[in-house]
Write an enzyme that holds these catalytic residues in place. Structure first.
Site, PDB file in Angstrom:
ATOM      1  N   GLU A 244     -19.115  -0.190  -5.217  1.00 49.65           N
ATOM      2  CA  GLU A 244     -19.810  -0.220  -3.836  1.00 49.65           C
ATOM      3  C   GLU A 244     -21.239  -0.639  -3.986  1.00 49.65           C
ATOM      4  O   GLU A 244     -21.820  -1.557  -3.277  1.00 49.65           O
ATOM      5  CB  GLU A 244     -19.621   1.251  -3.232  1.00 49.65           C
ATOM      6  CG  GLU A 244     -20.466   1.524  -2.026  1.00 49.65           C
ATOM      7  CD  GLU A 244     -20.244   0.528  -1.089  1.00 49.65           C
ATOM      8  OE1 GLU A 244     -20.891   0.123  -0.078  1.00 49.65           O
ATOM      9  OE2 GLU A 244     -19.170  -0.183  -0.765  1.00 49.65           O
TER      10      GLU A 244
ATOM     11  N   HIS B  53      -3.647   8.185  -9.469  1.00 45.13           N
ATOM     12  CA  HIS B  53      -2.396   8.938  -8.541  1.00 45.13           C
ATOM     13  C   HIS B  53      -1.337   9.013  -9.523  1.00 45.13           C
ATOM     14  O   HIS B  53      -1.141   7.654 -10.010  1.00 45.13           O
ATOM     15  CB  HIS B  53      -2.297   8.403  -7.172  1.00 45.13           C
ATOM     16  CG  HIS B  53      -1.839   6.981  -7.218  1.00 45.13           C
ATOM     17  ND1 HIS B  53      -0.495   6.547  -7.194  1.00 45.13           N
ATOM     18  CD2 HIS B  53      -2.614   5.866  -6.979  1.00 45.13           C
ATOM     19  CE1 HIS B  53      -0.469   5.438  -7.196  1.00 45.13           C
ATOM     20  NE2 HIS B  53      -1.575   4.897  -7.128  1.00 45.13           N
TER      21      HIS B  53
ATOM     22  N   HIS C  45       4.639  -2.960  -6.607  1.00 44.02           N
ATOM     23  CA  HIS C  45       5.309  -2.152  -5.561  1.00 44.02           C
ATOM     24  C   HIS C  45       6.853  -2.516  -5.816  1.00 44.02           C
ATOM     25  O   HIS C  45       7.683  -2.277  -4.805  1.00 44.02           O
ATOM     26  CB  HIS C  45       5.015  -2.086  -3.931  1.00 44.02           C
ATOM     27  CG  HIS C  45       4.002  -1.126  -3.763  1.00 44.02           C
ATOM     28  ND1 HIS C  45       3.363  -0.695  -2.631  1.00 44.02           N
ATOM     29  CD2 HIS C  45       3.002  -0.309  -4.881  1.00 44.02           C
ATOM     30  CE1 HIS C  45       2.408   0.032  -2.638  1.00 44.02           C
ATOM     31  NE2 HIS C  45       2.222   0.122  -3.788  1.00 44.02           N
TER      32      HIS C  45
ATOM     33  N   GLU D 135      -0.488   9.342  -3.469  1.00 38.25           N
ATOM     34  CA  GLU D 135      -1.719   8.269  -2.788  1.00 38.25           C
ATOM     35  C   GLU D 135      -0.896   7.103  -2.069  1.00 38.25           C
ATOM     36  O   GLU D 135      -1.580   6.729  -1.194  1.00 38.25           O
ATOM     37  CB  GLU D 135      -2.091   7.769  -4.053  1.00 38.25           C
ATOM     38  CG  GLU D 135      -3.547   6.662  -3.722  1.00 38.25           C
ATOM     39  CD  GLU D 135      -2.801   5.225  -3.799  1.00 38.25           C
ATOM     40  OE1 GLU D 135      -3.592   4.351  -3.280  1.00 38.25           O
ATOM     41  OE2 GLU D 135      -1.710   5.004  -3.928  1.00 38.25           O
ATOM     42  N   GLU D 136       0.404   6.973  -2.448  1.00 39.97           N
ATOM     43  CA  GLU D 136       1.044   5.677  -1.816  1.00 39.97           C
ATOM     44  C   GLU D 136       1.274   6.105  -0.237  1.00 39.97           C
ATOM     45  O   GLU D 136       1.652   5.003   0.430  1.00 39.97           O
ATOM     46  CB  GLU D 136       2.535   5.568  -2.564  1.00 39.97           C
ATOM     47  CG  GLU D 136       2.384   5.346  -3.900  1.00 39.97           C
ATOM     48  CD  GLU D 136       1.448   3.814  -4.381  1.00 39.97           C
ATOM     49  OE1 GLU D 136       1.559   3.330  -3.372  1.00 39.97           O
ATOM     50  OE2 GLU D 136       1.289   3.598  -5.277  1.00 39.97           O
TER      51      GLU D 136
END
Length: 920
Positions: free
Chosen positions: A247, A175, A306, A221-222
């Site tokens: 996964e 992103h 962030h 995305e955030e």
């Protein structure tokens, strides 16, 4: 005399100096590389690999992170246009080559989709304690499709509901939006420039993909993973079957192709169990679309995540290369795979037919090798080992008993013919292991509780000080207690009993882990399988050692035939009847003076058989010290260590090295890497409202797991290292209790939000964080001085407090140098509400100035809503987010807050203006 001793010196004998030196070397030789691997990023190559330009990638990262670029910002639009320009410049040679000779197929076809048409209305529950919200989002994703050599040649992408034929493609996602408080270098700038380099790599001659490759530059995305959600409306979402996200084993095994793999299933299980509250696009690609994949992400340092330190100054080209090389290796494996594992029927309905897949187990070894196998395999091997290992120990014990060599649990031996009992002292040392281990383990747990009460956030900046404190405390205490027990009640079986107890404990833990793996699909305890296997082999060796001992009957006859019955020897024991007949009156009155000649148990006094004078010199009973000394020296020459049982002189003296090498390395490699991974990812979660006691408790548990391989040998340590570790413990304990927990390199993260009430013109600034540090930070802000600061704990951030005050007015309406701080409703927002007559419905038209984000809040829950012109996807029903100078209050907080404070966003926007309305 000295030369005689030198000749007898054995460098691997089970004596203090060899044990201390070899054990220390083994631990340091493994722990130091593990620390280096976890702390030092692999170096980037000096020359560019084929199809990759690292210098270009670094310049791209610097340009991308030149400013904050959240979705709701003009800078985000600039990044969007810049990405399109960069993509076109990379693929231009490919397009030109295709125009020159379309028949050569030297270069793949490349298609670029500037997706500004897709939109979606859906519901999202957010993360943590955030409420369920309905979301409408319009796409600004950029999608690049590189046609694979085996892809369907038809133009199915242009048809409505078109679907490709053949095998599914591979999706690589990153992103390009950042949070409103960060530059986004690691989240997710490195991912974006890695996509650009993947585009360059797979359009280089010789690197053509066999399967189609989709590079998704997603935006939004955030906030609620909007970019991934809206990608579901693009036709290419039906084409891809795999993507980068940890996964299952089928996808994860391709990550092993990378040169420096680093990761563990522990992280995936942390998300699965809800221990990690943040989310990635994985929950959309896998949970909604049904793709199968692998996630590459940075886990530390969390204090820069962030914030304005998520920039190129605080990262490196080595970190960029680490992610890029992993992306290339994994993607190349996926696009070259010709099997059908990713093209079978999916487990869920309305999902891509990417196959069922299977849960997996994976972990790296020293950052150079990557182990991947199925969880079912782990379960099967665990069950087999849980059955076979105890059976082998039992059969070995039976054979030892049949050959009369089972000294374990043997208190005495009856002489044939006479029935006299000869003490063997084989039970000595049985109960000391669990007692000492419980005490040694309790100390780190108590230290964890102490830190939580006195200085709970010291781990935020000093995780290795915490590790050092717990390690040194555990080792010193275990050594002291083991040496004390060995001094008062020496036993040649200490090592055998210790390994037996470790075997039993790890067997129980493996049973629990196997049940969880089978019922819950949790694989994080995979290391217990290897831990138990090492403990089993070490224990079995201790049992096999007993075959070197004399038969108990032979030893008993030899003992009674060598000397008359007396109390003078601590090593050779007479029968109880002989002791009573030969004892002096003084010793007959005091049973304790009989030493070890009666049957001992673990509850017997520690001072039995070893009386001391007031000067603390050892004395012997009747028979004289000379006889005891001569006999002890004679036995010690045969191999008995000091005052251990005399029958032990035939035990092998080198097998302890084999036991150490079977257990310690596998524990240090697997458990050590997990411990460092866990603390690196969780040491700074306190600033997010998570209790740090969980981190300290994890450190205490892993300390015990890492130190247990030392315990069977620790009573042989010299005093030098334990004494040094005791000093380390004192120093680190004092530091951890009094040191300030934050620093400019490890800042405390706080969360900013400014709320403007357009009804009354008020402007409230709020910071959310940890007390009392939050109040200290607010006191340094000029606009907050003299105000009544209100604080409360009603936040979605767990244990954090939110403090508010009247702040500076925002300038979010102005453009460029224009300032407009007037709080007038009509300047901020225009809206129109029309209620449908006779129905519980209303139409709301709303438009905000200088924004493309809007939020509607209702006092009561809304049953349903619909955005005009929006797409609706039944997989995601609609019911069930500027630069400096724009927000002066935020600039003020950044300017005046202490250097150990970091600012991050508290909500979708940094400024939220609200205006009440009524539907009539």
């Amino acid at each position: 005399m000295a030369s005689s001793r030198a000749q007898r010196f054995n460098p691997i004998a089970f004596t203090p100096w060899p044990v201390t030196c070899i054990t220390t070397i083994v631990y340091l030789a493994l722990l130091i590389p593990i620390l280096v691997i976890n702390l030092v990023v692999p170096s980037a190559p000096e020359t560019n690999p084929k199809g990759v330009n690292l210098t270009e990638a670094w310049r791209d990262l610097q340009h991308l992170t030149g400013g904050f670029h959240p979705y709701n910002s003009r800078r985000n639009d600039e990044v969007h246009e810049w990405l399109l320009s960069r993509i076109n410049s990379i693929i231009r040679p490919t397009v030109e080559a295709g125009q020159r000779s379309s028949a050569t197929d030297n270069l793949p076809e490349v298609f670029v989709f500037d997706d500004n048409r897709s939109n979606l209305t859906y519901s999202n529950g957010g993360v943590g304690k955030t409420s369920i919200v309905g979301v409408y989002f319009e796409s600004t994703n950029i999608i690049v499709y590189i046609r694979g050599s085996e892809d369907d040649s038809e133009n199915w992408r242009e048809r409505s509901n078109g679907k490709p034929k053949g095998k599914g493609g591979v999706l690589v996602n990153a992103h390009y939006d950042s949070v409103s408080t960060g530059y986004g270098a690691t989240d997710d700038g490195i991912g974006v420039v890695s996509l650009l380099q993947l585009l360059r790599y797979f359009t280089t001659p010789g690197n053509n993909p066999r399967k189609g490759l989709v590079l998704l530059f997603n935006n939004g995305e955030e906030d609620y993973l909007n970019g991934a959600h809206v990608f579901s409306q693009h036709p290419l979402s039906n084409f891809t079957h795999t993507f980068l996200n940890l996964e299952d084993t089928e996808v994860t095994r391709f990550y092993g192709n990378t040169k420096h793999p680093f990761g563990s299933v522990l992280a995936a299980d942390g998300f699965k169990m809800g221990l990690l509250r943040s989310q990635t696009d994985y929950v959309v690609f896998n949970g909604i679309l049904g793709l199968r994949g692998l996630d590459l992400a940075f886990i530390a340092p969390r204090s820069r995540y962030h914030t304005d330190q998520d920039d190129t100054r605080h990262t490196s080209i080595d970190s960029l290369w680490h992610m890029l090389s992993a992306s290339i290796g994994t993607t190349e494996g996926l696009v070259s795979y010709t099997g059908m594992d990713f093209d079978g029927k999916s487990k869920g309905q309305n999902k891509v037919n990417s196959g069922a897949g299977s849960l997996g187990v994976w972990f790296d070894m020293f950052g150079t090798a990557f182990a991947v196998f199925r969880l079912h395999t782990l379960f099967a091997i665990s069950v087999a080992l849980l059955v076979i290992a105890p059976l082998v120990i039992f059969i070995t014990s039976v054979i030892l008993s049949k050959t009369d060599r089972m000294y374990l649990f043997s208190m005495s031996k009856s002489l044939e013919g006479t029935g006299d009992q000869v003490s063997l002292r084989g039970l000595r040392g049985f109960s000391r292991t669990p007692i000492i281990l419980v005490i040694a383990t309790t100390i780190p747990i108590c230290l964890a509780y102490l830190l939580e009460k006195v200085n709970p956030y010291i781990v935020h900046s000093s995780q290795f000080s915490v590790w050092s404190m717990m390690f040194s405390a555990w080792i010193f205490l275990a050594w002291f207690l083991a040496c004390a027990a060995d001094f008062f009640r020496p036993s040649a079986l200490h090592r055998a009993y210790s390994y037996t107890w470790i075997f039993v404990a790890t067997w129980i833990m493996l049973v629990i882990n196997t049940v969880y793996a089978n019922q819950k699909g949790i694989a994080a305890g995979y290391f217990l399988l290897f831990y138990f296997a090492g403990a089993f082999l070490a224990t079995w060796i201790s049992y096999l050692e007993l075959f070197a001992l004399p038969r108990k009957g032979d030893f008993a006859r030899q003992t009674t035939g060598r000397r008359p019955s007396s109390l003078s020897s601590r090593l050779l024991t007479s029968s109880a009847d002989e002791l009573r007949s030969n004892a002096s009156p003084s010793t007959a009155e005091f049973p304790g003076a009989a030493g070890e000649d009666t049957d001992p148990t673990e509850s017997t006094s520690l001072l039995r058989g070893q009386r001391t004078t007031f000067a603390n010199y050892r004395t012997s009973g009747p028979g004289g010290a000379a006889e005891e000394t001569d006999e002890r020296e004679d036995i010690n020459k045969g191999g008995t260590f000091e005052h251990e049982q005399s029958w032990s002189w035939t035990l092998p003296r080198w097998t302890w090295v084999l036991q150490l090498l079977l257990l310690a390395p596998i524990v240090l490699i697997l458990v050590g890497q997990l411990a460092l991974f866990l603390t690196a990812s969780m040491c700074q979660v306190g600033s997010d409202g998570v209790s740090t006691f969980v981190v300290y408790l994890a450190c205490a548990v892993f300390t015990t797991l890492l130190c247990i391989p030392l315990f069977p040998l620790i009573h042989r340590f010299t005093y030098h290292i334990p004494t040094f570790l005791f000093l380390v413990f004192i120093g680190t304990l004092i530091y951890n209790l009094v040191a300030f927990p934050f620093s400019p390199a490890n800042r405390l993260k706080t969360f900013f939000i400014q709320e403007v009430d357009l009804d009354n013109g008020s402007s409230t600034v709020s910071l959310t964080g940890i007390q009392p540090y939050l109040t200290e930070a607010i006191n340094s802000i000029p606009s907050a001085a003299g105000q009544n600061i209100t604080c409360d704990k009603t936040t979605p951030f767990g244990m954090l407090e939110r403090c508010s005050w009247s702040g500076l007015s925002p300038n979010v309406l102005g453009q460029g140098r224009e300032r407009d701080t007037e709080i007038v409703p009509d300047k901020w927002i225009t809206y129109n509400i029309t209620k449908t007559v006779g129905k519980n419905k209303a139409r709301i038209e709303i438009s905000g100035r200088n924004t493309r984000a809007c939020k509607l809040k209702f006092d009561r829950a809304v049953a349903n809503f619909q955005v005009s012109g929006s797409a609706v996807d039944h997989r995601m029903p609609p019911t069930s987010r500027q630069g400096p100078g724009v927000i002066p209050a935020l600039d003020e907080v950044r300017l005046y807050a202490p250097s150990w404070i970091a600012i991050s966003k508290a909500a979708d926007g940094l400024v939220e203006a609200s205006h009440s309305f009524t539907i009539q």
